[in-house]
Write an enzyme that holds these catalytic residues in place. Structure first.
Site, PDB file in Angstrom:
ATOM      1  N   TYR A  43       0.813  -1.162   0.087  1.00  0.00           N
ATOM      2  CA  TYR A  43      -0.156  -0.045  -0.075  1.00  0.00           C
ATOM      3  C   TYR A  43       0.838   1.151   0.006  1.00  0.00           C
ATOM      4  O   TYR A  43       1.747   1.375  -0.773  1.00  0.00           O
ATOM      5  CB  TYR A  43      -0.816   0.056   1.110  1.00  0.00           C
ATOM      6  CG  TYR A  43      -2.040   0.787   0.859  1.00  0.00           C
ATOM      7  CD1 TYR A  43      -2.840   0.773  -0.042  1.00  0.00           C
ATOM      8  CD2 TYR A  43      -2.418   1.822   2.202  1.00  0.00           C
ATOM      9  CE1 TYR A  43      -4.136   1.766  -0.276  1.00  0.00           C
ATOM     10  CE2 TYR A  43      -3.147   2.780   1.709  1.00  0.00           C
ATOM     11  CZ  TYR A  43      -4.243   2.643   0.661  1.00  0.00           C
ATOM     12  OH  TYR A  43      -5.263   3.691   0.580  1.00  0.00           O
ATOM     13  N   LYS A  98     -20.873 -19.367  -9.966  1.00  0.00           N
ATOM     14  CA  LYS A  98     -20.067 -19.225 -11.122  1.00  0.00           C
ATOM     15  C   LYS A  98     -18.733 -18.748 -10.913  1.00  0.00           C
ATOM     16  O   LYS A  98     -17.891 -19.252 -11.701  1.00  0.00           O
ATOM     17  CB  LYS A  98     -20.796 -18.170 -12.157  1.00  0.00           C
ATOM     18  CG  LYS A  98     -20.588 -18.123 -13.696  1.00  0.00           C
ATOM     19  CD  LYS A  98     -21.355 -19.180 -14.284  1.00  0.00           C
ATOM     20  CE  LYS A  98     -21.295 -18.952 -15.675  1.00  0.00           C
ATOM     21  NZ  LYS A  98     -22.157 -19.765 -16.465  1.00  0.00           N
TER      22      LYS A  98
END
Length: 763
Positions: A43, A98
């Site tokens: 970060y 999915k």
């Protein structure tokens, strides 16, 4: 035709989704985040660097972010499975599912997005403005005709693949099945009469794809709830239906199906009657794909036709048209070449690759996933099974190649063979290591004898070994028996050598050889004669010592101990070495070798040292830098017990042998594998990294460890035990081993023969 009851209850389904952490997805970091430095790189401030690079060059997002492996699974829930309009939130379990399938079958990261609108403009804008986040868009469960408009507009607006799976996924799998069925029945794709019942998204897509495969436009009758879509019809028409209108006098589905060769059902339960099926042409091809209940069941078809090929959308019948055979692998190939779209050429390539794969021998792992059913190309097996491990390599390659050839690829793959091997490695943690071995064998093919040549799995393994390019397979057994099995399996085994011991021209010489070895061990000449003529392990071992074969594989019908004893009646240990077993475990992508896992029960200190030397040599030959740890329940004498003295002495013995590899011990397993802990607690350790060879204190602990890890599953795989220490390569599989196990061990035997110093035959 048998129907297999595999349906679950509502309670089962709810419990599955609610147990543990609710849902089916989580997010995991791919980089270590354990130190302040890790956090500063992940970060602020380190993350600013890739941000600036991507701002300058948007394509760099594929290099520095997950974009290239990320697919958004997007729905508004207007056509959820066969359940209708459940709304965006009601579709979320399906979209999560999915995403899980993307990951499980093709290592594609899927993220589900449920868009709460039925307005086409709002939906398109939502997806459009999120498009930069992803490498591809999988649209799902959106009703027609809106799905056509949404897909077309997003394809125009975005530079990444947009794929409505309900349309194209179904079409691709059905087209693959059609190609197989045409092949089996001997029909001509350009002459068949075909009916497609259902003019929604899937029906239109199927019609378009089979035309692209070669079925003439005028040979396909598309039907909807109002009957045949013919030229001049006005009622219930739209632009997508009109494109497939043909001149015909047929007006009803019953009219259309008369003399039809093929019917695709993408409609509702009960749409096909027995009379309709009766009226079809000989050897009819019937795809009843309505979910959850087909237009007609295979049982009902069987009442009126015994010549039909039948496919459904159900997993409890043969020939399931299952979209999981398509979308994960299609996106895998598209992502890997950074395709801007999934075009017709890519869809055709996927369908043809699936059809070709169905004709190949089916791995045992697939049968295990389907209650042990033996799957073989024919009327009840025209489409590959979803758990076929070859899909992840074969389909993406075909799709990627088609993308490059058709000009929609943003990245070129130069070596497609290497790409296919890398695809296999994505899901099989052992494949990365085995890939290097396989490539070496392909470049120097070897002759491997399968001792139990009459066994069906040995015959299939021989074919697979040959097809993989590893060399020439030899089978020991009766030629008539072996060829009859080949014929039953539909195998052309002209390339296989069959050696029958009882009629071999070598049997007398081999008897003399075995007798010379065993005459002072209580064996008479006739005993040795019987061994050579009747014991296939001994005969196969003689073939190896004679140089007729380079390596041998056995163990299907006899225990490891018996098989090893048979082999050693004809093959010596290497000078100064001993027979030992070594297993390779792949844990989180890292190889760890364990010895001795199969031969020496309670090795002495000297034997443990020798096992370490042999293991290190073997591991080095496989391309790894060996680091050996002698395992115990104690660490460097703490605590001291009588059982640990033997292990500590083994390290001292190794000290006198002037070896070139790293070794240390005795130590606990966690310490051997955790190098940071090892440095902190025992800075004097001679290892420079985590151990990758674990020398176990006894056979029982080694065997239990590897078998336990093997059955634990997860991201761990176990290869072996590999037999080490004989002058000629012999590999012994466990009884009941799969074809894949046999081929793996045959390739390892071939690899050992390449690295083996002794090349001259012993006889």
């Amino acid at each position: 035709m048998p129907k297999h009851n595999s349906r679950t209850t509502d309670a089962d389904a709810l419990d599955f989704h609610a147990s543990g952490r609710p849902g089916k997805l989580e997010i995991k970091a791919t980089k270590p985040l354990t130190t302040q430095r890790d956090l500063s790189l992940a970060y602020s401030p380190g993350v600013a660097v890739p941000c600036l690079e991507i701002a300058k060059n948007p394509a760099a997002a594929y290099d520095y972010t997950a974009k290239g492996n990320l697919v958004a699974v997007i729905s508004n829930g207007t056509a959820v499975l066969g359940l209708g309009n459940l709304g965006a939130l009601g579709s979320k379990p399906v979209m999560e599912g999915k995403a899980v399938l993307f990951k499980r079958f093709a290592d594609v990261d899927g993220i589900d997005l449920e868009v709460d609108t039925e307005n086409v403009d709002e939906f398109v804008n939502c997806v459009r403005f999120l498009g930069k986040s992803f490498g591809g868009i999988n649209l799902e469960d959106i009703k027609a005709p809106e799905c056509f408009i949404i897909e077309q507009r997003l394809q125009e607006l975005l530079d990444i693949p947009v794929f409505h799976d309900d349309q194209h996924g179904t079409a691709i799998i059905a087209a693959a099945g059609l190609l197989s069925a045409i092949d089996i029945t001997g029909k001509d794709l350009k002459k068949i009469k075909m009916v497609v019942n259902g003019a929604g998204s899937a029906g239109i897509a199927c019609t378009e794809l089979v035309k692209a495969l070669g079925v003439p436009h005028e040979n396909i009758l598309l039907c909807d709830t109002k009957g045949v879509i013919y030229q001049g019809r006005e009622e219930g028409m739209n632009q997508w239906k009109s494109a497939h209108a043909v001149p015909t006098d047929d007006r009803t589905l019953e009219d259309a199906m008369n003399s039809a060769d093929v019917v695709f059902g993408l409609s509702v339960k009960g749409a096909f009657t027995n009379d309709m099926i009766k009226s079809m042409a000989p050897n009819p091809i019937i795809f009843a794909m309505a979910n959850p209940d087909p237009e007609i069941t295979p049982e009902d078809v069987a009442k009126v036709r015994d010549d039909a090929i039948i496919a459904t959308g159900r997993s409890d019948y043969p020939n399931q048209v299952n979209n999981v055979l398509g979308f994960p692998y299609i996106f895998r190939g598209a992502l890997d070449v950074r395709a801007s779209s999934i075009n017709m050429e890519m869809k055709v390539a996927a369908a043809k690759a699936l059809a070709e794969l169905a004709q190949e021998d089916v791995p045992d792992e697939v049968g295990k996933a389907y209650a042990g059913r033996q799957l073989k190309y024919g009327r009840d097996y025209i489409i590959p099974a979803p758990f076929d491990p070859r899909l992840v390599a074969v389909i993406p390659r075909a799709v990627a190649e088609a993308a490059m050839e058709s000009g929609v690829a943003g990245k070129n793959i130069e070596d497609l063979d290497a790409y296919e091997r890398e695809l296999s490695a994505r899901l099989d943690p052992a494949a990365t290591t085995f890939m290097r071995i396989a490539q070496k064998v392909r470049s120097n093919p070897k002759r491997v004898v399968f001792a139990e040549g009459e066994e069906e799995s040995a015959i299939r393994a021989a074919v697979t070994y040959y097809n993989a390019g590893y060399g020439t397979p030899l089978l020991v057994g009766r030629e008539e028996t072996i060829k009859n099995t080949m014929q039953r399996l539909g195998i052309n085994g002209d390339f296989i050598e069959i050696h029958n011991a009882s009629i071999s021209e070598h049997r007398e010489r081999y008897t003399d050889y075995v007798y010379n070895r065993l005459q002072r061990k209580g064996k008479l000449y006739r005993d040795c004669q019987r061994m050579v003529n009747q014991n296939r392990n001994i005969f196969a071992s003689c073939l190896v010592t004679d140089g007729i074969a380079d390596a041998m594989v056995t163990g299907l019908t006899r225990s490891f101990a018996v098989s090893l004893d048979d082999a050693m009646r004809a093959i010596n240990c290497k000078p100064g070495k001993r027979a030992m077993g070594m297993s390779m475990m792949i844990i989180n992508g890292k190889a760890i070798f364990v010895a001795d896992t199969s031969v020496n029960e309670v090795p002495s200190s000297e034997q443990l040292a020798d096992i370490a030397v042999q293991a290190a040599s073997h591991v080095q030959a496989m391309g790894y830098e060996p680091r050996v740890a002698f395992l115990s329940f104690s660490n460097f004498g703490n605590p001291t017990r009588e059982t640990t003295t033997r292990i500590r002495r083994a390290v001292s013995v190794l000290d006198t042998m002037n070896v070139s590899f790293e070794y240390e011990g005795e130590m606990q397993a966690n310490l051997a594998l955790d190098f940071e802990l090892q440095q902190r607690l025992f800075p004097f350790s001679r290892l420079t990294g985590p151990a990758n060879i674990l020398i176990m204190p006894a056979l029982h602990s080694a065997n239990i460890t590897t078998k336990l890890i093997q059955k634990a599953g997860g991201s761990t795989a176990v290869i072996g035990p590999m037999l080490v220490g004989l002058e000629k390569p012999v590999q012994i599989v466990p009884m009941g081993a799969t074809v894949t196990d046999l081929v793996t061990m045959a390739a390892l035997g071939a690899y050992e023969s390449i690295t083996n110093e002794m090349e001259e035959p012993f006889l």
